[in-house]
Design a protein around this motif. Sequence first.
Motif, PDB file in Angstrom:
ATOM      1  N   PRO A 149      26.120  -0.373  18.222  1.00 54.27           N
ATOM      2  CA  PRO A 149      25.054  -0.335  19.223  1.00 54.27           C
ATOM      3  C   PRO A 149      24.303  -1.664  19.228  1.00 54.27           C
ATOM      4  O   PRO A 149      23.949  -2.183  18.166  1.00 54.27           O
ATOM      5  CB  PRO A 149      24.151   0.805  18.730  1.00 54.27           C
ATOM      6  N   LEU A 150      24.084  -2.237  20.403  1.00 60.14           N
ATOM      7  CA  LEU A 150      23.414  -3.527  20.521  1.00 60.14           C
ATOM      8  C   LEU A 150      22.222  -3.399  21.449  1.00 60.14           C
ATOM      9  O   LEU A 150      22.377  -2.963  22.592  1.00 60.14           O
ATOM     10  CB  LEU A 150      24.381  -4.591  21.063  1.00 60.14           C
ATOM     11  N   GLY A 151      21.055  -3.773  20.960  1.00 62.07           N
ATOM     12  CA  GLY A 151      19.859  -3.678  21.785  1.00 62.07           C
ATOM     13  C   GLY A 151      19.628  -2.232  22.200  1.00 62.07           C
ATOM     14  O   GLY A 151      19.579  -1.322  21.391  1.00 62.07           O
ATOM     15  N   GLY A 152      19.530  -1.994  23.513  1.00 59.03           N
ATOM     16  CA  GLY A 152      19.329  -0.645  24.018  1.00 59.03           C
ATOM     17  C   GLY A 152      20.625   0.065  24.364  1.00 59.03           C
ATOM     18  O   GLY A 152      20.605   1.179  24.886  1.00 59.03           O
ATOM     19  N   LYS A 153      21.757  -0.573  24.085  1.00 63.60           N
ATOM     20  CA  LYS A 153      23.052   0.000  24.437  1.00 63.60           C
ATOM     21  C   LYS A 153      23.629   0.798  23.284  1.00 63.60           C
ATOM     22  O   LYS A 153      23.440   0.466  22.119  1.00 63.60           O
ATOM     23  CB  LYS A 153      24.039  -1.109  24.825  1.00 63.60           C
ATOM     24  N   GLY A 154      24.374   1.843  23.622  1.00 66.45           N
ATOM     25  CA  GLY A 154      25.067   2.622  22.615  1.00 66.45           C
ATOM     26  C   GLY A 154      26.313   1.907  22.135  1.00 66.45           C
ATOM     27  O   GLY A 154      26.684   0.834  22.621  1.00 66.45           O
ATOM     28  N   ALA A 155      26.983   2.502  21.162  1.00 66.05           N
ATOM     29  CA  ALA A 155      28.217   1.926  20.631  1.00 66.05           C
ATOM     30  C   ALA A 155      29.318   1.964  21.685  1.00 66.05           C
ATOM     31  O   ALA A 155      29.275   2.770  22.622  1.00 66.05           O
ATOM     32  CB  ALA A 155      28.655   2.709  19.400  1.00 66.05           C
ATOM     33  N   ARG A 156      30.294   1.079  21.548  1.00 61.66           N
ATOM     34  CA  ARG A 156      31.494   1.156  22.386  1.00 61.66           C
ATOM     35  C   ARG A 156      32.611   1.771  21.546  1.00 61.66           C
ATOM     36  O   ARG A 156      32.775   1.429  20.375  1.00 61.66           O
ATOM     37  CB  ARG A 156      31.913  -0.222  22.892  1.00 61.66           C
ATOM     38  N   VAL A 157      33.374   2.682  22.154  1.00 58.13           N
ATOM     39  CA  VAL A 157      34.408   3.400  21.413  1.00 58.13           C
ATOM     40  C   VAL A 157      35.753   3.302  22.126  1.00 58.13           C
ATOM     41  O   VAL A 157      35.835   2.899  23.288  1.00 58.13           O
ATOM     42  CB  VAL A 157      34.021   4.881  21.211  1.00 58.13           C
ATOM     43  N   THR A 158      36.802   3.684  21.413  1.00 58.84           N
ATOM     44  CA  THR A 158      38.157   3.629  21.941  1.00 58.84           C
ATOM     45  C   THR A 158      38.970   4.790  21.403  1.00 58.84           C
ATOM     46  O   THR A 158      38.596   5.406  20.402  1.00 58.84           O
ATOM     47  CB  THR A 158      38.825   2.289  21.548  1.00 58.84           C
ATOM     48  N   THR A 159      40.095   5.079  22.055  1.00 60.50           N
ATOM     49  CA  THR A 159      41.071   6.038  21.515  1.00 60.50           C
ATOM     50  C   THR A 159      42.277   5.286  20.949  1.00 60.50           C
ATOM     51  O   THR A 159      43.278   5.903  20.608  1.00 60.50           O
ATOM     52  CB  THR A 159      41.537   7.031  22.594  1.00 60.50           C
ATOM     53  N   HIS A 160      42.180   3.946  20.860  1.00 60.14           N
ATOM     54  CA  HIS A 160      43.223   3.109  20.253  1.00 60.14           C
ATOM     55  C   HIS A 160      42.861   2.953  18.773  1.00 60.14           C
ATOM     56  O   HIS A 160      42.198   1.992  18.394  1.00 60.14           O
ATOM     57  CB  HIS A 160      43.290   1.751  20.934  1.00 60.14           C
ATOM     58  N   PHE A 161      43.298   3.854  17.956  1.00 64.38           N
ATOM     59  CA  PHE A 161      42.855   3.908  16.563  1.00 64.38           C
ATOM     60  C   PHE A 161      43.546   2.853  15.709  1.00 64.38           C
ATOM     61  O   PHE A 161      44.728   2.553  15.886  1.00 64.38           O
ATOM     62  CB  PHE A 161      43.126   5.300  15.984  1.00 64.38           C
ATOM     63  N   SER A 162      42.800   2.288  14.757  1.00 58.35           N
ATOM     64  CA  SER A 162      43.363   1.330  13.810  1.00 58.35           C
ATOM     65  C   SER A 162      42.660   1.489  12.468  1.00 58.35           C
ATOM     66  O   SER A 162      41.433   1.633  12.412  1.00 58.35           O
ATOM     67  CB  SER A 162      43.217  -0.105  14.326  1.00 58.35           C
ATOM     68  N   LEU A 163      43.454   1.463  11.407  1.00 58.91           N
ATOM     69  CA  LEU A 163      42.933   1.588  10.053  1.00 58.91           C
ATOM     70  C   LEU A 163      43.376   0.371   9.253  1.00 58.91           C
ATOM     71  O   LEU A 163      44.569   0.188   9.013  1.00 58.91           O
ATOM     72  CB  LEU A 163      43.463   2.867   9.386  1.00 58.91           C
ATOM     73  N   PRO A 164      42.451  -0.496   8.851  1.00 60.06           N
ATOM     74  CA  PRO A 164      42.831  -1.692   8.100  1.00 60.06           C
ATOM     75  C   PRO A 164      43.108  -1.400   6.643  1.00 60.06           C
ATOM     76  O   PRO A 164      42.379  -0.635   5.994  1.00 60.06           O
ATOM     77  CB  PRO A 164      41.609  -2.608   8.256  1.00 60.06           C
ATOM     78  N   GLY A 165      44.182  -1.984   6.130  1.00 62.05           N
ATOM     79  CA  GLY A 165      44.485  -1.932   4.711  1.00 62.05           C
ATOM     80  C   GLY A 165      44.410  -3.335   4.139  1.00 62.05           C
ATOM     81  O   GLY A 165      43.986  -4.281   4.809  1.00 62.05           O
ATOM     82  N   ARG A 166      44.835  -3.471   2.907  1.00 62.72           N
ATOM     83  CA  ARG A 166      44.801  -4.775   2.253  1.00 62.72           C
ATOM     84  C   ARG A 166      45.759  -5.765   2.933  1.00 62.72           C
ATOM     85  O   ARG A 166      45.423  -6.919   3.141  1.00 62.72           O
ATOM     86  CB  ARG A 166      45.188  -4.598   0.777  1.00 62.72           C
ATOM     87  N   PHE A 167      46.950  -5.296   3.304  1.00 59.73           N
ATOM     88  CA  PHE A 167      47.982  -6.189   3.829  1.00 59.73           C
ATOM     89  C   PHE A 167      48.283  -6.006   5.314  1.00 59.73           C
ATOM     90  O   PHE A 167      48.886  -6.865   5.930  1.00 59.73           O
ATOM     91  CB  PHE A 167      49.287  -6.019   3.050  1.00 59.73           C
ATOM     92  N   LEU A 168      47.890  -4.884   5.867  1.00 57.70           N
ATOM     93  CA  LEU A 168      48.225  -4.622   7.262  1.00 57.70           C
ATOM     94  C   LEU A 168      47.210  -3.695   7.908  1.00 57.70           C
ATOM     95  O   LEU A 168      46.390  -3.065   7.228  1.00 57.70           O
ATOM     96  CB  LEU A 168      49.639  -4.034   7.371  1.00 57.70           C
TER      97      LEU A 168
END
Length: 401
Positions: free
Chosen positions: A106-125
């Motif tokens: 959330p920035l200023g008076g705006k809510g968060a931006r969301v997606t259905t393109h999921f990504s989970l970061p790991g150590r290598f990928l």
Amino acid sequence: MKRMLVQKQKESLQIAVVDQERLFEFYMEKSENAGQLVGSIYKAKVVNVLPGMQAAFVDIGLPKNAFLYIDDVLHPHLEKQSKEKPQINQLLRVGQEITVQVIKEPLGGKGARVTTHFSLPGRFLVYMPIADYVGVSKKVSTESERHRLRVIGEQIRQAEEGVIMRTAAEGECSDSLANDVQFLREVWQRIDGAAHKAAAPALLHREADLVHRLVRDLLTSAIDEVWIDDLAAYEQTEAMMHQMAKAMLPKLRQFEKHGNAASLFHQYRIREQLHEAFERRYRLKSGGYLVWDQTEALTVIDVNTGKFVGTSDLEDTVFRTNLEAAEQIARLLRIRDVGGIIIVDFIDMDKEEHRDQVMQLLERLVRSDRTKCQVVGWTRLGLLEMTRKKVREQSSYSGGS
């Protein structure tokens, strides 16, 4: 020598990255924040669908509803998106429950931006459950290594899964990469299982805290030492390094303060460097200076020669001042975590080759920025235009011990 310094205070955990004792990166997380919002996954309820904007607002349980754009609803693999986009109200309806991931705080008076393109970061990928492609970080040095990682990526992913090989994957064996993707696959399966049971709005997965992200994202072969001044944070980091980066363990150091000895940050002048970095007017060693002016979406940086008069001619003086300014701008953008559009008013240069060299230097320096940064080029008015991805409120610094 490049060092990572971790200092724990009552209300916050702070990380500074210094090279030859000069500050290049700074991160801070307050104790009450159990990790950042970006990366967290929620079960959301659609509260408003706006065909005119091709977007929807969804309730994820925060004070402000989150914003979901049409491109973040369609399949993430571009080849599977039709040229004619459907209307958002053909995909979503008010009251519908969907799973989303936060991609912008959330920035200023705006809510968060969301997606259905999921990504989970790991150590290598980075693991993407429905992306259906393999990518490799542009920072991987050679084409042969990029090819090797692509081949491994195809071997370890399943069905429609996607993976992006991170820079840390360079030189890693296939077993390490397979273990990383299997761990993240299991994390996703738990999230997906929880999503089927939870009633919206509900938090399904919280992004890791700063210590976890230190090991996962910040600890690279370029870091020579990691110093931590808090025993609990040291032990937590050590345990995570055993799990995710065992080869890096010899770099871990515990800083113990004895009597009236200086604190870890004081020893490396971190407070003084932060104070200088966040001043509106930043002085260059040559005697020139930068002036920073900021709005919510735009940052303007003015370069001035100040007291620097050079030793030969005006063009040389201007050129050398601009080169020094470019070096400091690249560093300060990271420390301040500036996002959005950036306009730099360098001192006018008569020679086109000098303009090219200043831009090329800035392009080279921002490649090491962990946040996506692009040098767009010179405008008709002779200003240099840049962009830097904005995912959270800009950093600020107000002093402190």
